[in-house]
Design a protein around this motif. Structure first.
Motif, PDB file in Angstrom:
ATOM      1  N   ALA A 129      -7.303 -22.777  -8.085  1.00  0.00           N
ATOM      2  CA  ALA A 129      -8.314 -23.657  -8.653  1.00  0.00           C
ATOM      3  C   ALA A 129      -9.356 -22.886  -9.449  1.00  0.00           C
ATOM      4  O   ALA A 129      -9.832 -23.361 -10.485  1.00  0.00           O
ATOM      5  CB  ALA A 129      -8.996 -24.458  -7.542  1.00  0.00           C
ATOM      6  N   ARG A 130      -9.705 -21.683  -9.002  1.00  0.00           N
ATOM      7  CA  ARG A 130     -10.815 -20.956  -9.608  1.00  0.00           C
ATOM      8  C   ARG A 130     -10.420 -20.020 -10.744  1.00  0.00           C
ATOM      9  O   ARG A 130     -11.093 -19.975 -11.768  1.00  0.00           O
ATOM     10  CB  ARG A 130     -11.531 -20.124  -8.529  1.00  0.00           C
ATOM     11  CG  ARG A 130     -12.340 -20.936  -7.568  1.00  0.00           C
ATOM     12  CD  ARG A 130     -13.038 -20.035  -6.572  1.00  0.00           C
ATOM     13  NE  ARG A 130     -13.819 -20.816  -5.621  1.00  0.00           N
ATOM     14  CZ  ARG A 130     -14.471 -20.289  -4.595  1.00  0.00           C
ATOM     15  NH1 ARG A 130     -14.425 -18.987  -4.394  1.00  0.00           N
ATOM     16  NH2 ARG A 130     -15.165 -21.062  -3.782  1.00  0.00           N
ATOM     17  N   PHE A 131      -9.350 -19.277 -10.548  1.00  0.00           N
ATOM     18  CA  PHE A 131      -9.104 -18.170 -11.480  1.00  0.00           C
ATOM     19  C   PHE A 131      -8.853 -18.658 -12.901  1.00  0.00           C
ATOM     20  O   PHE A 131      -9.497 -18.209 -13.849  1.00  0.00           O
ATOM     21  CB  PHE A 131      -7.927 -17.313 -11.003  1.00  0.00           C
ATOM     22  CG  PHE A 131      -7.811 -16.032 -11.780  1.00  0.00           C
ATOM     23  CD1 PHE A 131      -8.594 -14.941 -11.452  1.00  0.00           C
ATOM     24  CD2 PHE A 131      -6.937 -15.922 -12.848  1.00  0.00           C
ATOM     25  CE1 PHE A 131      -8.512 -13.757 -12.171  1.00  0.00           C
ATOM     26  CE2 PHE A 131      -6.840 -14.749 -13.574  1.00  0.00           C
ATOM     27  CZ  PHE A 131      -7.637 -13.662 -13.235  1.00  0.00           C
ATOM     28  N   GLY A 132      -7.905 -19.566 -13.067  1.00  0.00           N
ATOM     29  CA  GLY A 132      -7.571 -20.011 -14.411  1.00  0.00           C
ATOM     30  C   GLY A 132      -8.694 -20.778 -15.079  1.00  0.00           C
ATOM     31  O   GLY A 132      -8.927 -20.647 -16.285  1.00  0.00           O
ATOM     32  N   ALA A 133      -9.414 -21.600 -14.302  1.00  0.00           N
ATOM     33  CA  ALA A 133     -10.447 -22.453 -14.875  1.00  0.00           C
ATOM     34  C   ALA A 133     -11.737 -21.697 -15.171  1.00  0.00           C
ATOM     35  O   ALA A 133     -12.385 -21.936 -16.199  1.00  0.00           O
ATOM     36  CB  ALA A 133     -10.742 -23.614 -13.933  1.00  0.00           C
ATOM     37  N   ALA A 170       2.762 -17.129 -13.894  1.00  0.00           N
ATOM     38  CA  ALA A 170       2.223 -15.854 -13.429  1.00  0.00           C
ATOM     39  C   ALA A 170       1.128 -16.053 -12.379  1.00  0.00           C
ATOM     40  O   ALA A 170       1.058 -15.310 -11.393  1.00  0.00           O
ATOM     41  CB  ALA A 170       1.678 -15.065 -14.617  1.00  0.00           C
ATOM     42  N   LEU A 171       0.267 -17.042 -12.584  1.00  0.00           N
ATOM     43  CA  LEU A 171      -0.839 -17.260 -11.653  1.00  0.00           C
ATOM     44  C   LEU A 171      -0.326 -17.659 -10.281  1.00  0.00           C
ATOM     45  O   LEU A 171      -0.803 -17.176  -9.253  1.00  0.00           O
ATOM     46  CB  LEU A 171      -1.767 -18.348 -12.209  1.00  0.00           C
ATOM     47  CG  LEU A 171      -3.129 -18.486 -11.527  1.00  0.00           C
ATOM     48  CD1 LEU A 171      -3.922 -17.198 -11.657  1.00  0.00           C
ATOM     49  CD2 LEU A 171      -3.906 -19.649 -12.118  1.00  0.00           C
ATOM     50  N   ASN A 172       0.671 -18.533 -10.246  1.00  0.00           N
ATOM     51  CA  ASN A 172       1.250 -18.972  -8.986  1.00  0.00           C
ATOM     52  C   ASN A 172       1.961 -17.823  -8.282  1.00  0.00           C
ATOM     53  O   ASN A 172       1.879 -17.675  -7.053  1.00  0.00           O
ATOM     54  CB  ASN A 172       2.229 -20.126  -9.243  1.00  0.00           C
ATOM     55  CG  ASN A 172       2.587 -20.875  -7.977  1.00  0.00           C
ATOM     56  OD1 ASN A 172       3.309 -20.365  -7.138  1.00  0.00           O
ATOM     57  ND2 ASN A 172       2.082 -22.094  -7.851  1.00  0.00           N
ATOM     58  N   ALA A 173       2.654 -16.973  -9.060  1.00  0.00           N
ATOM     59  CA  ALA A 173       3.357 -15.834  -8.469  1.00  0.00           C
ATOM     60  C   ALA A 173       2.380 -14.838  -7.860  1.00  0.00           C
ATOM     61  O   ALA A 173       2.599 -14.324  -6.758  1.00  0.00           O
ATOM     62  CB  ALA A 173       4.215 -15.147  -9.538  1.00  0.00           C
ATOM     63  N   PHE A 174       1.272 -14.572  -8.563  1.00  0.00           N
ATOM     64  CA  PHE A 174       0.282 -13.641  -8.017  1.00  0.00           C
ATOM     65  C   PHE A 174      -0.388 -14.226  -6.778  1.00  0.00           C
ATOM     66  O   PHE A 174      -0.702 -13.501  -5.828  1.00  0.00           O
ATOM     67  CB  PHE A 174      -0.771 -13.291  -9.059  1.00  0.00           C
ATOM     68  CG  PHE A 174      -1.760 -12.277  -8.570  1.00  0.00           C
ATOM     69  CD1 PHE A 174      -1.452 -10.928  -8.589  1.00  0.00           C
ATOM     70  CD2 PHE A 174      -2.980 -12.681  -8.044  1.00  0.00           C
ATOM     71  CE1 PHE A 174      -2.349  -9.980  -8.098  1.00  0.00           C
ATOM     72  CE2 PHE A 174      -3.878 -11.745  -7.553  1.00  0.00           C
ATOM     73  CZ  PHE A 174      -3.563 -10.389  -7.585  1.00  0.00           C
ATOM     74  N   ASP A 175      -0.629 -15.529  -6.783  1.00  0.00           N
ATOM     75  CA  ASP A 175      -1.213 -16.198  -5.620  1.00  0.00           C
ATOM     76  C   ASP A 175      -0.348 -15.974  -4.383  1.00  0.00           C
ATOM     77  O   ASP A 175      -0.851 -15.669  -3.302  1.00  0.00           O
ATOM     78  CB  ASP A 175      -1.344 -17.691  -5.920  1.00  0.00           C
ATOM     79  CG  ASP A 175      -1.890 -18.487  -4.746  1.00  0.00           C
ATOM     80  OD1 ASP A 175      -2.993 -18.169  -4.273  1.00  0.00           O
ATOM     81  OD2 ASP A 175      -1.205 -19.425  -4.296  1.00  0.00           O
ATOM     82  N   LEU A 186     -12.428 -14.963  -5.232  1.00  0.00           N
ATOM     83  CA  LEU A 186     -11.373 -15.854  -5.708  1.00  0.00           C
ATOM     84  C   LEU A 186     -10.807 -16.723  -4.595  1.00  0.00           C
ATOM     85  O   LEU A 186     -10.329 -17.826  -4.848  1.00  0.00           O
ATOM     86  CB  LEU A 186     -10.249 -15.038  -6.359  1.00  0.00           C
ATOM     87  CG  LEU A 186     -10.682 -14.107  -7.505  1.00  0.00           C
ATOM     88  CD1 LEU A 186      -9.485 -13.342  -8.056  1.00  0.00           C
ATOM     89  CD2 LEU A 186     -11.366 -14.897  -8.606  1.00  0.00           C
ATOM     90  N   CYS A 187     -10.850 -16.202  -3.358  1.00  0.00           N
ATOM     91  CA  CYS A 187     -10.283 -16.951  -2.225  1.00  0.00           C
ATOM     92  C   CYS A 187     -11.298 -17.276  -1.140  1.00  0.00           C
ATOM     93  O   CYS A 187     -11.000 -18.054  -0.229  1.00  0.00           O
ATOM     94  CB  CYS A 187      -9.118 -16.164  -1.611  1.00  0.00           C
ATOM     95  SG  CYS A 187      -7.731 -15.938  -2.729  1.00  0.00           S
ATOM     96  N   ASP A 188     -12.483 -16.666  -1.193  1.00  0.00           N
ATOM     97  CA  ASP A 188     -13.538 -16.921  -0.193  1.00  0.00           C
ATOM     98  C   ASP A 188     -13.084 -16.667   1.232  1.00  0.00           C
ATOM     99  O   ASP A 188     -13.311 -17.499   2.128  1.00  0.00           O
ATOM    100  CB  ASP A 188     -14.047 -18.361  -0.305  1.00  0.00           C
ATOM    101  CG  ASP A 188     -15.163 -18.499  -1.327  1.00  0.00           C
ATOM    102  OD1 ASP A 188     -15.610 -17.472  -1.839  1.00  0.00           O
ATOM    103  OD2 ASP A 188     -15.566 -19.635  -1.615  1.00  0.00           O
ATOM    104  N   VAL A 189     -12.412 -15.555   1.474  1.00  0.00           N
ATOM    105  CA  VAL A 189     -12.045 -15.198   2.843  1.00  0.00           C
ATOM    106  C   VAL A 189     -13.323 -14.851   3.587  1.00  0.00           C
ATOM    107  O   VAL A 189     -14.027 -13.911   3.230  1.00  0.00           O
ATOM    108  CB  VAL A 189     -11.057 -14.017   2.866  1.00  0.00           C
ATOM    109  CG1 VAL A 189     -10.701 -13.651   4.304  1.00  0.00           C
ATOM    110  CG2 VAL A 189      -9.802 -14.368   2.083  1.00  0.00           C
TER     111      VAL A 189
END
Length: 330
Positions: free
Chosen positions: A164-168, A273-278, A306-309
């Motif tokens: 949700a965050r990286f691409g947008a 690519a974004l989904n693969a890196f995720d 990017l993930c808020d861990v």
């Protein structure tokens, strides 16, 4: 108090340097933190102080954080464990069931019911990726959906934040920053022939990390379509353990992506690519893997912003970098 006052003056004089992701400490804490007596400038000078004897140091270390997945307990107690007989029956059923759509729901239910036992085994025995996939082969099926399911069980609230965050938000600002301030990175990527903007932004982010932590190899092109031999050659050529990585296969009409871990290929027919890196990021959590030390700052940025861990604290450099990226105007 002088370092703190100097930090406050910096963000007051240059508002764009203020960390807008926090609501306390007036946005100066990445330049100086009263909690750890350090900040961005202190971080840049740490190599000068590391050789001082403990008696000459003003502040003494009380311990260092362990990189990777060291935060979880070695004994998972989130849900009730299956008995050994039930566990072996479910594992055997999954091993001998063909991963087709007709069996998908049953496989998902079986993975969910065996999750507590699998998690306890992974945390206590530290198996390799190969051993995990041999014991639970369906984890590597359905184009990474089972990896996504496993991560969602561990961190349900963080499962979709990266996508949700990286691409947008981050990708266009990272590219804007690099174009304006880092022409050297643009020149590095000029010959890579990367058409996916998200993949380009991911590589740019890695290149923005401190020199000691940014040993990022540019995409290695290899003619031909023998993916198996390419993976095998990489395993043989490496003198140490090969960390999980993304594999890009380009044809005349499209680019396909996959993950390689311990020589095991997880293919994605439709994912970008974004989904693969995720899924690459989530695979580290699912298999309890430490991140590559040369990319520890890069992954720390991903975990923190990017993930808020929640149990990961951003490094001072990454707080400053995030503040700079967030202030980029498009």
């Amino acid at each position: 108090m002088r370092p703190r006052n100097n930090s406050l003056k910096q963000v007051k004089e240059f508002p764009s340097l203020r960390d807008i992701t926090v609501s306390t400490e007036e946005g100066h804490n990445h330049f100086y933190s009263s909690e750890c007596h350090t900040g961005f400038i202190e971080y840049r000078l740490w190599t000068m102080r590391r050789f001082l004897s403990p008696s000459k140091r003003k502040y003494k270390n009380t311990g260092s954080a362990k990189f990777g997945r060291g935060q979880e307990s070695a004994h998972y107690s989130g849900e009730e464990l299956l008995g050994s007989k039930d566990l072996e029956e479910k594992k055997m059923w999954m091993k001998h069931t063909v991963p087709k759509d007709i069996h998908k729901r049953e496989i998902v239910n079986c993975l969910k019911s065996t999750f507590p036992n699998r998690r306890q085994w992974i945390l206590s025995k530290h198996p390799s990726v190969t051993e995990i996939f041999n014991e639970y082969p369906r984890l590597a099926d359905y184009e990474g959906e089972m990896i996504e399911l496993e991560f969602s069980t561990l961190h349900q609230e963080n499962a979709s934040k990266f996508l949700a965050r990286f691409g947008a938000f981050y990708a266009p600002r990272i590219q804007g920053m690099v174009k304006a301030e880092r022409p050297d990175i643009i020149r590095k990527l000029a010959d890579a022939d990367i058409t996916d903007d998200n993949l380009k932004a991911i590589i740019m982010l890695a290149e923005l990390m401190p020199p000691a932590n940014s040993k990022v190899k540019q995409p290695n092109k290899k003619e031909g379509t023998d993916v198996t031999s390419t993976i095998s050659d990489k395993q043989k050529d490496s003198i140490c353990i090969v960390q999980p990585y993304m594999l890009c296969v380009q044809s005349e009409t499209e680019m396909k992506y996959g993950l390689v871990a311990d020589g095991k290929l997880v293919c994605f027919e439709e994912a970008g690519a974004l989904n693969a890196f995720d899924k690459l990021f989530k695979l580290h959590y699912v298999c309890n893997l430490e991140f590559s030390k040369s990319l520890s700052s890069f992954y720390n940025f991903g975990e923190s912003y990017l993930c808020d861990v929640t149990d990961v604290k951003p490094r001072s450099f990454n707080v400053s970098l995030n503040a700079a990226i967030s202030h980029i105007k498009l």
